[in-house]
Design an enzyme around this catalytic site. Structure first.
Site, PDB file in Angstrom:
ATOM      1  N   LYS A 193       0.803  -1.133   0.008  1.00 13.55           N
ATOM      2  CA  LYS A 193      -0.053   0.083   0.057  1.00 13.55           C
ATOM      3  C   LYS A 193       1.225   1.136   0.150  1.00 13.55           C
ATOM      4  CE  LYS A 193      -1.953   3.128   1.812  1.00 13.55           C
ATOM      5  NZ  LYS A 193      -1.498   4.364   1.489  1.00 13.55           N
ATOM      6  N   GLU A 268       9.705   1.723  10.926  1.00 13.68           N
ATOM      7  CA  GLU A 268      10.647   2.542  10.484  1.00 13.68           C
ATOM      8  C   GLU A 268       9.773   4.046  10.829  1.00 13.68           C
ATOM      9  OE1 GLU A 268      12.839   1.580   7.454  1.00 13.68           O
ATOM     10  OE2 GLU A 268      13.785  -0.018   8.535  1.00 13.68           O
ATOM     11  N   CYS A 302      13.834  10.883   7.103  1.00 14.50           N
ATOM     12  CA  CYS A 302      13.851  10.250   8.173  1.00 14.50           C
ATOM     13  C   CYS A 302      15.052  10.448   9.354  1.00 14.50           C
ATOM     14  CB  CYS A 302      13.331   9.008   8.468  1.00 14.50           C
ATOM     15  SG  CYS A 302      14.372   7.822   7.733  1.00 14.50           S
ATOM     16  N   GLU A 401       9.261  16.692  14.971  1.00 16.75           N
ATOM     17  CA  GLU A 401       9.755  16.379  13.515  1.00 16.75           C
ATOM     18  C   GLU A 401       9.220  17.462  12.602  1.00 16.75           C
ATOM     19  OE1 GLU A 401       8.534  12.656  11.641  1.00 16.75           O
ATOM     20  OE2 GLU A 401      10.607  12.481  11.085  1.00 16.75           O
TER      21      GLU A 401
HETATM   22  P1  NAD Z   1       2.218   8.540   7.205  1.00 21.46           P
HETATM   23  O1  NAD Z   1       2.506   7.637   8.533  1.00 21.46           O
HETATM   24  O2  NAD Z   1       1.294   9.619   7.414  1.00 21.46           O
HETATM   25  O3  NAD Z   1       2.112   7.723   6.136  1.00 21.46           O
HETATM   26  C1  NAD Z   1       2.573   6.387   5.875  1.00 21.46           C
HETATM   27  C2  NAD Z   1       1.813   5.696   4.906  1.00 21.46           C
HETATM   28  O4  NAD Z   1       1.025   4.798   6.080  1.00 21.46           O
HETATM   29  C3  NAD Z   1       1.130   5.963   3.855  1.00 21.46           C
HETATM   30  O5  NAD Z   1       1.000   4.758   2.717  1.00 21.46           O
HETATM   31  C4  NAD Z   1      -0.178   6.404   4.549  1.00 21.46           C
HETATM   32  O6  NAD Z   1      -1.447   6.043   3.517  1.00 21.46           O
HETATM   33  C5  NAD Z   1      -0.447   4.875   5.583  1.00 21.46           C
HETATM   34  N1  NAD Z   1      -1.250   4.955   6.712  1.00 21.46           N
HETATM   35  C6  NAD Z   1      -1.927   6.323   7.509  1.00 21.46           C
HETATM   36  N2  NAD Z   1      -2.574   5.911   8.437  1.00 21.46           N
HETATM   37  C7  NAD Z   1      -2.672   4.485   8.425  1.00 21.46           C
HETATM   38  C8  NAD Z   1      -3.474   3.670   9.056  1.00 21.46           C
HETATM   39  N3  NAD Z   1      -4.298   4.136  10.074  1.00 21.46           N
HETATM   40  N4  NAD Z   1      -3.337   2.454   8.993  1.00 21.46           N
HETATM   41  C9  NAD Z   1      -2.501   1.879   7.934  1.00 21.46           C
HETATM   42  N5  NAD Z   1      -1.671   2.729   7.267  1.00 21.46           N
HETATM   43  C10 NAD Z   1      -2.008   3.951   7.421  1.00 21.46           C
HETATM   44  O7  NAD Z   1       3.811   8.992   7.006  1.00 21.46           O
HETATM   45  P2  NAD Z   1       4.122   9.984   5.831  1.00 21.46           P
HETATM   46  O8  NAD Z   1       3.759  11.415   6.342  1.00 21.46           O
HETATM   47  O9  NAD Z   1       3.668   9.510   4.572  1.00 21.46           O
HETATM   48  O10 NAD Z   1       5.813   9.738   5.870  1.00 21.46           O
HETATM   49  C11 NAD Z   1       6.690  10.724   6.612  1.00 21.46           C
HETATM   50  C12 NAD Z   1       6.985   9.914   8.028  1.00 21.46           C
HETATM   51  O11 NAD Z   1       7.726   8.661   7.724  1.00 21.46           O
HETATM   52  C13 NAD Z   1       8.008  10.938   8.751  1.00 21.46           C
HETATM   53  O12 NAD Z   1       7.580  10.867  10.072  1.00 21.46           O
HETATM   54  C14 NAD Z   1       9.331  10.346   8.383  1.00 21.46           C
HETATM   55  O13 NAD Z   1      10.309  10.289   9.704  1.00 21.46           O
HETATM   56  C15 NAD Z   1       8.847   8.767   8.655  1.00 21.46           C
HETATM   57  N6  NAD Z   1      10.149   7.749   7.694  1.00 21.46           N
HETATM   58  C16 NAD Z   1      10.598   7.011   8.587  1.00 21.46           C
HETATM   59  C17 NAD Z   1      11.700   6.282   8.273  1.00 21.46           C
HETATM   60  C18 NAD Z   1      12.682   5.573   9.043  1.00 21.46           C
HETATM   61  O14 NAD Z   1      13.420   4.551   8.184  1.00 21.46           O
HETATM   62  N7  NAD Z   1      12.596   5.458  10.138  1.00 21.46           N
HETATM   63  C19 NAD Z   1      11.889   6.491   6.727  1.00 21.46           C
HETATM   64  C20 NAD Z   1      11.302   7.353   5.914  1.00 21.46           C
HETATM   65  C21 NAD Z   1      10.298   7.898   6.531  1.00 21.46           C
END
Ligand code: NAD
Length: 511
Positions: A193, A268, A302, A401
């Site tokens: 997804k 992550e 991240c 963040e």
């Molecule tokens: P997000 O959590 O909003 O969304 C990530 C994914 O989760 C999307 O595909 C979204 O549709 C899905 N999602 C959202 N709510 C959900 C739910 N209730 N159930 C299942 N899936 C759901 O994150 P984002 O804004 O897309 O990405 C940015 C974040 O990702 C930042 O916090 C960043 O630090 C983190 N990140 C972490 C790493 C790491 O390796 N630690 C790497 C890249 C990004």
């Protein structure tokens, strides 16, 4: 600005844009490209000029259930396939990623606003992920020999089953390959997804995997929103584990959603990573690294070093140097190879990042560079690269963040204070230390509550090394064999090699 290269890139994108405009992005379920069961779509736009890229199928509960069923049906044959054959298929995927690297990079820039100078490398890195795990596929099942007196223990690993992979919008292509490649190498089938703000390269990746010859149902991609499509995936009983990259708060939701079906999770999550510069550091190299690790990839990274902890004795001089560099960063069209910072992914993310400028002012920090939204040719989600100084650790700009090109600077007296400040956040993903004192670098590495420490180095990542965070930054580690620990079950087998004593219950006469 090298207009000719920009124009060349824009021209090349023209055909791709036409395709996205003509044909809505569909799901890949059980080897078929399908619309959503209720035919609904959502609109995907470009952060560069807010133009419409195209429509995307909006995954329903039924779409997700069908994808999970397909992954379930395909699992036993895929798990039983020899590691050598899986290796061959994963190398074929890597070949086609390389052959299409330019297209992937252009589409990723269009969809996410990431500068093309970084995206061309991201596509190649995606291919490397497949190659690396392809070569590990034949040995993924191997376990350990654990001899004991009168027994021989040995372990084997088996793929856990169909898994869900949920990815974010920052460098979405690379991050998707990072999760999907080890899952396939381990023998798992996948339902992916992708993030709703960046669906394009996920669709390209699904096409390349299908064309490379993955059997139907081994990879399924369902587009849609997190709260509905993503939620349905995390709740599906056929899915054994969820590999998730995204925000910490979403991680909590996924644990709740997956509780009923006892999902194994690998997370992550977010970060507020410190880069700690001591007065004995090589300041020229430290300066380059500080700038690169927060302002590359638009700060939407991240592992970005979003907090600069600088030793008091060199603070004024070092901040002056950083300020100059920040003011010289080139913000512009992401398809221009000269551009260093492109537009942020989405209008609401832009709003979030900008809101921190007001927070900084209210909290008493100084906006030493940047601090405003800008337009490039009158459009787009652009923001000036920003430097916030005179901050202290209790401020929101030092704790939360921001996920944009914004660096918060805090000074410290000595090593002890540097450690206290570094650890005084809820996150624990990465830490960067700059010092020429070897003993101090070892002590700092020991004392930082983070999953990864880079000493006198920017984020140089080796595919065999563990990647992941502590505290609110994650659960579990990726990379090398660590990935297989997540995607596989370890089974212990114990065989008697001699005659050990077995208690003889029920042999004594009853009184
Ligand atoms: P997000 O959590 O909003 O969304 C990530 C994914 O989760 C999307 O595909 C979204 O549709 C899905 N999602 C959202 N709510 C959900 C739910 N209730 N159930 C299942 N899936 C759901 O994150 P984002 O804004 O897309 O990405 C940015 C974040 O990702 C930042 O916090 C960043 O630090 C983190 N990140 C972490 C790493 C790491 O390796 N630690 C790497 C890249 C990004």
């Amino acid at each position: 600005m090298s207009l000719s290269s920009l124009e060349k890139n824009l021209n090349q994108l023209q055909d791709l844009r036409e395709r996205f405009r003509r044909e809505p992005i569909k799901h890949l379920i059980d080897g078929e490209w399908v619309s959503s069961s209720n035919k609904e779509t959502f609109i995907n736009g470009s952060p560069i000029d807010e133009s419409i890229i195209g429509e995307v199928a909006l995954g329903t509960q039924q779409d997700v259930d069908e994808a999970c069923q397909a992954a379930h049906n395909a699992f036993s044959d895929w798990a039983a396939m020899s590691g050598a054959k899986r290796r061959e298929l994963l190398h074929a995927i890597a070949d086609s990623i390389e052959a299409n690297a330019e297209e992937i990079a252009l589409v990723e820039s269009l969809d996410t606003g990431q500068p093309i100078r970084f995206m061309s490398k991201a596509a190649i890195r995606g291919a490397e992920n497949y190659r690396y795990f392809a070569d590990m596929a034949p040995s993924a099942r191997d376990g350990l020999a654990l001899p004991a007196q009168k027994h021989m223990n040995y372990t084997v690993r088996q793929p856990i089953g169909p898994v869900g992979v949920i990815t974010p919008w920052n460098t979405p292509f690379m991050l998707s390959t990072w999760k999907i490649a080890p899952a396939l190498a381990a023998g798992c089938t996948v339902v992916h997804k992708p993030a709703e703000w960046s669906p394009c390269t996920a669709a390209l990746l699904a096409r390349l995997m299908e064309e490379a010859g993955l059997p139907k149902g081994v990879i399924n991609t369902v587009h849609g929103l997190g709260e509905t499509t993503g939620k349905a995936l995390t709740e599906n009983a056929l899915i054994r584990a969820i590999a998730f990259v995204g925000e910490s708060a979403t991680g909590s939701n996924i644990i709740r959603q997956g509780a009923e079906t006892l999902k194994r999770v690998h997370f992550e999550l977010g970060g507020k990573n410190p880069v700690i510069v001591f007065d004995d550091a090589d300041l020229d190299r430290a300066e380059d690294a500080v700038i690169f690790m927060i302002y590359s990839l638009n700060g939407e990274r991240c592992t970005s070093s979003s907090r600069l902890l600088i030793q008091e004795s060199i603070a004024d001089e070092f901040i002056e140097r950083i300020k100059k560099r920040v003011r010289s960063l080139r913000v512009g069209h992401p398809l221009d190879p000269d551009t260093e910072i492109g537009p942020l992914i989405h209008a609401s993310h832009l709003e979030k990042v900008i809101s921190y400028f007001e927070v900084a002012r209210r909290e008493g920090a100084i906006i030493a560079a940047g601090g405003t939204k800008i337009d490039v040719q009158g459009k787009g989600h652009f923001v000036e690269p920003t430097l916030l100084t005179e901050a202290d650790s209790s401020m929101r700009i030092a704790q939360e963040e921001i996920f944009g090109p914004v660096l918060t600077v805090i000074d410290f007296k000595d090593e002890e204070e540097a450690v206290t400040l570094a650890n005084n956040v809820k996150y624990g993903l990465a830490g960067y230390v700059w010092t020429s004192n070897t003993g101090r670098s070892v002590r700092m590495a020991e004392n930082l509550d983070v999953g990864m420490v880079w000493v006198n180095s920017e984020n140089n990542r080796h595919l065999s090394a563990p990647f992941g965070g502590m505290k609110a930054s994650g659960i579990g580690r990726d990379g090398g064999d660590y990935s297989f620990d997540f995607y596989m079950e370890t089974k212990n087998i114990c065989i008697a090699t001699g005659e050990h004593t077995i208690p003889k219950l029920g042999k004594a006469p009853k009184s």
